[in-house]
Scaffold this motif. Sequence first.
Motif, short mmCIF file in Angstrom:
data_model
loop_
_atom_site.label_atom_id
_atom_site.label_comp_id
_atom_site.label_asym_id
_atom_site.label_seq_id
_atom_site.Cartn_x
_atom_site.Cartn_y
_atom_site.Cartn_z
N LEU A 97 0.82 -1.20 0.00
CA LEU A 97 0.00 0.00 0.00
C LEU A 97 0.86 1.26 0.00
CD1 LEU A 97 -2.56 -1.03 2.77
CD2 LEU A 97 -2.88 -1.20 0.30
N ARG A 98 0.30 2.34 -0.52
CA ARG A 98 0.91 3.66 -0.42
C ARG A 98 0.25 4.35 0.77
NH1 ARG A 98 -0.73 5.03 -6.47
NH2 ARG A 98 -2.57 4.02 -5.58
N VAL A 99 1.01 4.49 1.85
CA VAL A 99 0.46 5.00 3.11
C VAL A 99 0.92 6.43 3.34
CG1 VAL A 99 0.31 4.65 5.60
CG2 VAL A 99 0.46 2.66 4.07
N LEU A 100 -0.03 7.30 3.62
CA LEU A 100 0.29 8.66 4.04
C LEU A 100 0.14 8.70 5.56
CD1 LEU A 100 0.98 11.61 3.43
CD2 LEU A 100 -1.48 12.04 3.14
N MET A 101 1.26 8.82 6.26
CA MET A 101 1.25 8.80 7.73
C MET A 101 1.34 10.22 8.25
SD MET A 101 3.91 6.86 10.27
CE MET A 101 3.87 7.16 12.04
N VAL A 102 0.42 10.58 9.15
CA VAL A 102 0.38 11.92 9.73
C VAL A 102 0.72 11.79 11.21
CG1 VAL A 102 -0.89 14.05 9.92
CG2 VAL A 102 -1.46 12.45 8.09
N SER A 147 4.90 1.39 1.25
CA SER A 147 5.67 2.63 1.13
C SER A 147 4.98 3.69 1.98
CB SER A 147 5.76 3.08 -0.33
OG SER A 147 4.47 3.35 -0.85
N VAL A 148 5.77 4.53 2.66
CA VAL A 148 5.21 5.48 3.60
C VAL A 148 5.71 6.89 3.31
CG1 VAL A 148 4.86 6.05 6.04
CG2 VAL A 148 5.22 3.67 5.36
N THR A 149 4.80 7.83 3.27
CA THR A 149 5.11 9.25 3.20
C THR A 149 4.63 9.88 4.50
OG1 THR A 149 4.85 9.30 0.79
CG2 THR A 149 4.76 11.41 1.96
N GLN A 150 5.50 10.63 5.17
CA GLN A 150 5.11 11.20 6.46
C GLN A 150 4.85 12.70 6.36
OE1 GLN A 150 8.03 11.08 9.59
NE2 GLN A 150 6.69 12.10 11.06
N MET A 165 -0.73 10.33 -4.60
CA MET A 165 -1.66 9.20 -4.66
C MET A 165 -1.37 8.26 -3.49
SD MET A 165 -3.40 10.18 -7.16
CE MET A 165 -4.47 8.77 -7.11
N PHE A 166 -2.39 8.05 -2.66
CA PHE A 166 -2.23 7.20 -1.48
C PHE A 166 -3.42 6.26 -1.37
CE2 PHE A 166 -0.20 11.30 -0.65
CZ PHE A 166 1.11 10.90 -0.40
N ASP A 167 -3.13 5.03 -0.96
CA ASP A 167 -4.18 4.03 -0.79
C ASP A 167 -4.90 4.17 0.54
OD1 ASP A 167 -3.68 2.50 -3.28
OD2 ASP A 167 -1.75 2.08 -2.31
N VAL A 168 -4.19 4.69 1.55
CA VAL A 168 -4.78 4.84 2.88
C VAL A 168 -4.00 5.90 3.65
CG1 VAL A 168 -3.34 2.99 3.84
CG2 VAL A 168 -5.49 3.59 4.97
N VAL A 169 -4.70 6.62 4.51
CA VAL A 169 -4.09 7.62 5.39
C VAL A 169 -4.10 7.05 6.81
CG1 VAL A 169 -4.31 9.91 6.41
CG2 VAL A 169 -4.77 9.57 3.96
#
Length: 240
Positions: free
Chosen positions: A122-127, A147-150, A166-170
């Motif tokens: 998954l492409r995860v956007l982590m906040v 993969s993680v973008t913070q 583009m992210f699959d889940v936040v």
Amino acid sequence: MQGQGEISIRAFLDAGASADPTPAPASVRLVVLEVRDTGPGMDEDTLRKAFDPYFTTKPVGSGSGLGLPQVQSFTRQSGGSVNIISEPGSGTTVQMLLPSTAVPAALRPSREIDKPDSSRALRVLMVEDDPLVASVVLPAIEDMGHSVTQCVTADQAKGRIQQGGMFDVVFSDVVMPGFTNGFDLAKWCAAQTPPIPVVLATGYSAKAPETDVVVLRKPYDLNELARALQEAAQHAAPRS
């Protein structure tokens, strides 16, 4: 410590030290790593909760409550334990008791995380604004194969999505700096086309918004997080 006082760090061998609750065999000498400060110390109630994940006496946003639980986890995984000696007005001493060895250190594989049968990358956007939490959780999510973008605020996360990210889940904390909290971010993500699934983590009992957002209660297990991310992404429309 509030900017004043002294901190001393020392290490020594002690065959008679107690490594309760997981004592080393009597034949094993213990390496004691001791950190002592001259701060305000802890009362009995605080001392009993010191190792509870996410427990902290600091104001919201100033501490994660994960420092001592991480120390305890490390020592137990190493076959030892950790002791705290403290009382109000007398500072605090933390002792890590670790079994010594003459065998050279060798790399060990990290603890495996159970992956759901239908798991996918998954492409995860982590906040997450707490660097200590991020330093633990972000690598764990990557170890799951994602993969993680913070981002450190919900407003920053919204900006990344609006810029075409583009992210699959936040995956977001609920309480964070800025004008937008995790619940607000979840509502905003639900209004996008297509909607973006959200998994939230919170140590509070606040009511979740009227959306399909998944809320994990802290402290959560990494396997629980892995399942939540997959389940949230599976119920969402594909994003390209």
